[in-house]
Design a protein around this motif. Structure first.
Motif, short mmCIF file in Angstrom:
data_model
loop_
_atom_site.label_atom_id
_atom_site.label_comp_id
_atom_site.label_asym_id
_atom_site.label_seq_id
_atom_site.Cartn_x
_atom_site.Cartn_y
_atom_site.Cartn_z
N SER A 91 0.85 -1.19 0.00
CA SER A 91 0.00 0.00 0.00
C SER A 91 0.89 1.25 0.00
CB SER A 91 -0.88 0.00 1.25
OG SER A 91 -1.49 1.25 1.41
N PRO A 92 0.48 2.31 -0.67
CA PRO A 92 1.29 3.54 -0.64
C PRO A 92 1.20 4.26 0.71
CG PRO A 92 -0.73 3.92 -1.88
CD PRO A 92 -0.69 2.46 -1.55
N PHE A 93 0.27 3.86 1.57
CA PHE A 93 0.13 4.48 2.88
C PHE A 93 1.17 3.91 3.83
CE2 PHE A 93 -4.06 4.54 0.92
CZ PHE A 93 -4.38 5.88 1.03
N THR A 94 1.68 4.74 4.72
CA THR A 94 2.66 4.27 5.70
C THR A 94 2.07 4.35 7.10
OG1 THR A 94 3.59 6.49 5.86
CG2 THR A 94 4.64 4.98 4.30
N ARG A 95 2.67 3.63 8.02
CA ARG A 95 2.18 3.60 9.40
C ARG A 95 2.61 4.86 10.14
NH1 ARG A 95 3.89 -0.90 7.83
NH2 ARG A 95 2.68 -2.78 7.96
N GLY A 96 1.73 5.35 10.98
CA GLY A 96 2.04 6.52 11.80
C GLY A 96 2.83 6.12 13.03
N ILE A 111 5.49 -7.40 14.69
CA ILE A 111 4.96 -7.15 13.34
C ILE A 111 3.97 -5.99 13.31
CG2 ILE A 111 3.09 -8.83 13.48
CD1 ILE A 111 4.97 -8.90 10.37
N THR A 112 3.25 -5.75 14.39
CA THR A 112 2.26 -4.66 14.39
C THR A 112 2.85 -3.32 14.83
OG1 THR A 112 1.55 -5.24 16.62
CG2 THR A 112 0.30 -6.19 14.80
N SER A 113 3.97 -3.32 15.53
CA SER A 113 4.52 -2.07 16.04
C SER A 113 5.62 -1.47 15.18
CB SER A 113 5.04 -2.26 17.47
OG SER A 113 6.18 -3.09 17.47
N VAL A 114 6.13 -2.21 14.22
CA VAL A 114 7.21 -1.71 13.37
C VAL A 114 6.66 -0.69 12.38
CG1 VAL A 114 8.87 -2.36 11.58
CG2 VAL A 114 8.57 -3.81 13.55
N ILE A 115 7.30 0.47 12.30
CA ILE A 115 6.85 1.47 11.34
C ILE A 115 7.76 1.57 10.12
CG2 ILE A 115 5.50 2.85 12.95
CD1 ILE A 115 7.82 4.71 13.30
N ASP A 116 8.95 1.00 10.19
CA ASP A 116 9.86 0.95 9.04
C ASP A 116 9.36 -0.11 8.07
OD1 ASP A 116 12.12 -0.07 7.41
OD2 ASP A 116 13.23 1.47 8.50
N GLU A 117 9.06 0.30 6.84
CA GLU A 117 8.46 -0.61 5.86
C GLU A 117 9.36 -1.79 5.51
OE1 GLU A 117 5.31 -0.57 4.65
OE2 GLU A 117 4.98 1.06 6.03
#
Length: 136
Positions: A91-96, A111-117
């Protein structure tokens, strides 16, 4: 009496701050929300401290549609299709940054807390065999 350089520096600083606020506001102006949400986080902070955040967000979505503004660069959505698209693979969206609050251990990401793609993709690839349905 302040020197001309000092006055110029202060003027440029104020101008830069105002420009940044205006750009943040106009970047998401097509989304409705509380009148102050486009300019500051005060409304969001008051909502978080109210104990009724879920009710206020639901009312905001009812009033302004499935996607509404809650802060200067923040939106909230109640649209499940949009959430699916945002959380999809590649997805082009990234995690905040708030995803880091999902850590199960304070010093280790999961896996749910990593923000680095890239790190997230590596973790997902290492976990994929466990979800393939095949016995090893």
């Amino acid at each position: 009496m302040p020197s001309a350089a000092y006055v110029l520096l202060c003027t440029l600083l104020v101008l830069a701050l105002v420009t940044r606020k205006v750009r943040a506001y106009y970047g998401l102006r097509q989304f409705g929300g509380h009148w102050s949400a486009g300019w500051s986080r005060v409304w969001l902070l008051k909502t978080q401290n109210s104990g009724e955040m879920h009710k206020r967000f639901a009312a905001l979505n009812r009033k302004h549609g499935s996607t509404a503004r809650v802060g200067p660069r923040m939106l909230i959505t109640s649209d499940p299709d949009l959430l699916r698209r945002m959380n999809a693979v590649r997805s082009p969206f990234t995690r905040g940054y708030w995803y880091t609050a999902l850590k199960l251990h304070p010093e280790r990401d999961n896996i749910t807390s990593v923000i680095d793609e890239r790190i997230h993709a590596d973790l997902r690839a290492r976990m994929a065999p466990g979800y393939s349905g095949r016995e090893n």
